[in-house]
Design a protein around this motif. Sequence first.
Motif, PDB file in Angstrom:
ATOM      1  N   GLU A   1       1.112   5.754  -0.538  1.00 46.70           N
ATOM      2  CA  GLU A   1       0.430   7.045  -0.578  1.00 46.70           C
ATOM      3  C   GLU A   1       0.770   7.674  -1.926  1.00 46.70           C
ATOM      4  OE1 GLU A   1       1.671   9.276   2.829  1.00 46.70           O
ATOM      5  OE2 GLU A   1       0.967   7.723   4.217  1.00 46.70           O
ATOM      6  N   ASN A   2      -0.252   7.870  -2.732  1.00 44.03           N
ATOM      7  CA  ASN A   2      -0.044   8.429  -4.076  1.00 44.03           C
ATOM      8  C   ASN A   2       0.514   9.839  -4.021  1.00 44.03           C
ATOM      9  OD1 ASN A   2      -0.966   6.220  -5.582  1.00 44.03           O
ATOM     10  ND2 ASN A   2      -3.083   6.874  -5.380  1.00 44.03           N
TER      11      ASN A   2
ATOM     12  N   GLY B   1      -5.663   0.008  -7.945  1.00 47.67           N
ATOM     13  CA  GLY B   1      -6.250   1.342  -7.959  1.00 47.67           C
ATOM     14  C   GLY B   1      -6.041   2.068  -6.652  1.00 47.67           C
ATOM     15  N   ASN B   2      -6.776   3.163  -6.501  1.00 44.24           N
ATOM     16  CA  ASN B   2      -6.627   3.967  -5.287  1.00 44.24           C
ATOM     17  C   ASN B   2      -7.979   4.453  -4.804  1.00 44.24           C
ATOM     18  OD1 ASN B   2      -7.258   6.432  -6.721  1.00 44.24           O
ATOM     19  ND2 ASN B   2      -5.259   6.228  -7.653  1.00 44.24           N
ATOM     20  N   ILE B   3      -7.961   4.961  -3.586  1.00 47.73           N
ATOM     21  CA  ILE B   3      -9.192   5.482  -2.990  1.00 47.73           C
ATOM     22  C   ILE B   3      -9.094   6.974  -2.828  1.00 47.73           C
ATOM     23  CG2 ILE B   3     -10.873   4.340  -1.582  1.00 47.73           C
ATOM     24  CD1 ILE B   3      -8.843   3.246   0.190  1.00 47.73           C
TER      25      ILE B   3
ATOM     26  N   ASP C   1      -2.078  -3.528 -10.226  1.00 48.57           N
ATOM     27  CA  ASP C   1      -2.416  -2.313  -9.488  1.00 48.57           C
ATOM     28  C   ASP C   1      -3.904  -2.359  -9.192  1.00 48.57           C
ATOM     29  OD1 ASP C   1      -2.693   0.187  -8.406  1.00 48.57           O
ATOM     30  OD2 ASP C   1      -2.137   1.274 -10.217  1.00 48.57           O
TER      31      ASP C   1
ATOM     32  N   ASP D   1       0.867  -1.181   0.000  1.00 48.65           N
ATOM     33  CA  ASP D   1       0.000   0.000   0.000  1.00 48.65           C
ATOM     34  C   ASP D   1       0.897   1.223   0.000  1.00 48.65           C
ATOM     35  OD1 ASP D   1      -2.180  -1.668   0.189  1.00 48.65           O
ATOM     36  OD2 ASP D   1      -2.564  -1.253   2.313  1.00 48.65           O
TER      37      ASP D   1
ATOM     38  N   THR E   1       3.546   8.927  -8.894  1.00 46.91           N
ATOM     39  CA  THR E   1       3.130   7.530  -8.764  1.00 46.91           C
ATOM     40  C   THR E   1       3.090   6.802 -10.100  1.00 46.91           C
ATOM     41  OG1 THR E   1       1.848   8.059  -6.788  1.00 46.91           O
ATOM     42  CG2 THR E   1       1.315   6.001  -7.913  1.00 46.91           C
TER      43      THR E   1
END
Length: 73
Positions: free
Chosen positions: A48-49, A71-73, A69, A46, A53
């Motif tokens: 932090e974008n 994805g992200n939140i 990947d 995990d 990135t």
Amino acid sequence: MVFSTSNTPGALYRVLSIFDKYSINMSKIESRPVKFNPFNYIFFVDIENNKNTENAINEIKKYCRNFKDFGNI
């Protein structure tokens, strides 16, 4: 993200050093053995974008056998 590297000295280091190069903070790393493939592992990470990135991921893919990947939140 999840990825695997070759089972060679420094393979994981090369991938993790890319996070440092692009100033990306890892908030979690976990390794799991690959079933039916002794001494091989997959790594769940995990991060932090930040603005770097996408470039980091593109570079990481060059050193990985498999990469996904989520994805992200």
